[in-house]
Enzyme design. Structure first.
Site, mmCIF file in Angstrom:
data_model
loop_
_atom_site.group_PDB
_atom_site.id
_atom_site.type_symbol
_atom_site.label_atom_id
_atom_site.label_comp_id
_atom_site.label_asym_id
_atom_site.label_seq_id
_atom_site.Cartn_x
_atom_site.Cartn_y
_atom_site.Cartn_z
ATOM 1 N N ARG A 191 9.845 -3.856 -9.925
ATOM 2 C CA ARG A 191 8.291 -4.325 -9.337
ATOM 3 C C ARG A 191 7.591 -4.511 -10.659
ATOM 4 O O ARG A 191 7.700 -4.163 -11.706
ATOM 5 C CB ARG A 191 7.879 -2.681 -8.676
ATOM 6 C CG ARG A 191 8.161 -2.401 -7.475
ATOM 7 C CD ARG A 191 7.698 -3.131 -6.308
ATOM 8 N NE ARG A 191 8.063 -2.911 -5.031
ATOM 9 C CZ ARG A 191 9.278 -3.032 -4.404
ATOM 10 N NH1 ARG A 191 10.044 -3.884 -4.831
ATOM 11 N NH2 ARG A 191 9.317 -2.687 -3.116
ATOM 12 N N GLU B 90 1.019 -9.936 -7.080
ATOM 13 C CA GLU B 90 1.867 -10.782 -6.254
ATOM 14 C C GLU B 90 1.095 -11.539 -5.288
ATOM 15 O O GLU B 90 0.292 -10.944 -4.464
ATOM 16 C CB GLU B 90 3.055 -10.208 -5.607
ATOM 17 C CG GLU B 90 4.180 -9.808 -6.748
ATOM 18 C CD GLU B 90 5.384 -9.229 -6.208
ATOM 19 O OE1 GLU B 90 5.715 -9.046 -4.838
ATOM 20 O OE2 GLU B 90 6.260 -8.903 -6.964
ATOM 21 N N HIS C 58 9.514 -13.087 -5.726
ATOM 22 C CA HIS C 58 10.026 -11.743 -4.722
ATOM 23 C C HIS C 58 11.094 -12.117 -3.715
ATOM 24 O O HIS C 58 10.874 -11.633 -2.601
ATOM 25 C CB HIS C 58 8.830 -10.843 -4.504
ATOM 26 C CG HIS C 58 9.170 -9.438 -4.123
ATOM 27 N ND1 HIS C 58 8.226 -8.417 -4.480
ATOM 28 C CD2 HIS C 58 10.574 -8.733 -3.931
ATOM 29 C CE1 HIS C 58 8.885 -7.346 -4.202
ATOM 30 N NE2 HIS C 58 10.282 -7.317 -3.933
HETATM 31 C C1 DGY Z 1 12.553 -3.825 -1.514
HETATM 32 O O1 DGY Z 1 13.559 -3.699 -0.563
HETATM 33 O O2 DGY Z 1 11.814 -3.072 -2.017
HETATM 34 C C2 DGY Z 1 12.573 -5.190 -2.311
HETATM 35 O O3 DGY Z 1 11.521 -5.291 -3.076
HETATM 36 C C3 DGY Z 1 12.326 -6.317 -1.190
HETATM 37 O O4 DGY Z 1 13.815 -6.303 -0.493
#
Ligand code: DGY
Length: 341
Positions: A249, A278, A297
């Protein structure tokens, strides 16, 4: 009440795989937000008011006020493994289950993390632009020199399923793998936290990992403890010329401090699949640096994995509406609310 009107209502905040939508329509009424962009907050508040379930994405903020606006809500089913967009405590206190999609995206996300590592090491994005711009005039002994991956040291922060999947890939490149699984103290590592060892991988303290790794890859969830865990101090502690990979993240790192470490020439590069915010602003200074790669992402973005995630998210809704805990539940201590007639 007609038979149709008595079926549970599910608000789905974006078009997901057709097959999964059809499965959902087999047992519920589907209220689908068809836009490519996330529904604005007032739309979420309005549409969730009469819903028995919401199938949400990581871009949808499901906070305490949203949960309070949904008296019938029995499950929030997130199409992601991460649930940092949801107020878990508020959901649990309201008897609302939170479903998520762990496991199925592990290998796909590790593939992307390793692809980013390779791309940053061998300057693949830069080299492609160089070719397209017509700058490739001859084979050159000093042209586009990168870093070796084979035999280099990889530091993995977060020894969960994705971190370990990354380590397995690294083994194929004879990399020396160091890992640190972070506990609740900002600058300490928990050794062998999961108890699942990978041949050749060594648990070390975070300081040792940072000082010795040629590549550092982040694989921690976003929690109050990991938010901002990587700042100026950690970047300074990294080996000169090292490359940072982040598929976790964006909020785990201090992006300004990353920019400064790169601009000062201390770090050799960064490859980020996640940013804060984002999307990253097109004029963000990081995007001016040639040794930075940013992807939008897409860690779990393979056709098969996104279908599987959608099916799991639908299955989690089916479970909760049938009065069971979702098979993949992020708040298993919840006492499920019973159906409101
Ligand atoms: C998640 O699943 O948390 C990813 O960041 C997106 O697939």
């Amino acid at each position: 009440m007609s038979e149709e009107a008595s079926r549970p209502l599910v608000f789905v905040t974006r078009p997901i795989a057709e097959q999964a939508l059809a499965e959902l329509a087999g047992f519920a009424r589907v209220d689908l937000w068809e836009d490519e962009m996330p529904p604005p907050r007032d739309v979420i508040l309005g549409r969730i008011a009469g819903a028995d379930a919401i199938l949400s994405l990581l871009t949808d903020g499901i906070d305490a006020a949203v949960i309070a606006a949904a008296p019938r809500l029995r499950v929030i089913s997130n199409l992601a493994v991460g649930v940092d967009n949801i107020d878990l405590d508020a959901a649990t206190a309201s008897g609302v289950a939170v479903g998520h999609t762990p496991g199925v995206l592990t290998e796909t996300t590790a593939d992307l993390a390793f692809a980013l590592l390779m791309a940053a090491a061998r300057r693949i994005v830069e080299a492609d632009s160089y070719t397209r711009q017509g700058r490739w005039r001859t084979w050159g002994p000093r042209v586009m020199l990168g870093r070796d991956v084979f035999g280099a040291a990889l530091g993995i922060i977060g020894w969960g399923a994705i971190g370990r999947a990354m380590a397995r890939r690294a083994a194929g490149f004879a990399m020396r793998v160091l890992y640190a699984a972070r506990a609740d103290k900002p600058h300490q590592a928990r050794i062998g936290a999961t108890g699942q060892e990978i041949a050749g991988a060594s648990a070390v303290a975070l300081s040792e990992l940072l000082g010795e790794s040629d590549f550092v890859s982040l694989h921690v969830p976003l929690t109050p403890e990991t938010r901002g865990m990587f700042g100026a101090r950690e970047f300074r502690a990294m080996k000169p010329g090292a490359i940072l990979i982040n598929t976790a993240r964006g909020e785990v790192i201090d992006q300004r401090a990353l920019y400064e470490a790169l601009a000062a020439g201390h770090l050799g590069g960064a490859a980020l699949d996640v940013t804060s915010p984002e999307p990253i602003a097109p004029d963000d200074p990081l995007l001016k640096l040639p040794n930075v790669i940013v992807t939008p992402h897409i860690g779990s973005a393979s056709q098969a994995t996104r279908l599987r995630m959608a099916q799991i998210a639908v299955g989690n809704i089916r479970d909760a509406l049938a009065g069971r805990l979702p098979a993949y539940c992020a708040n298993p201590a919840v006492r499920l609310k019973t159906k409101i007639a």
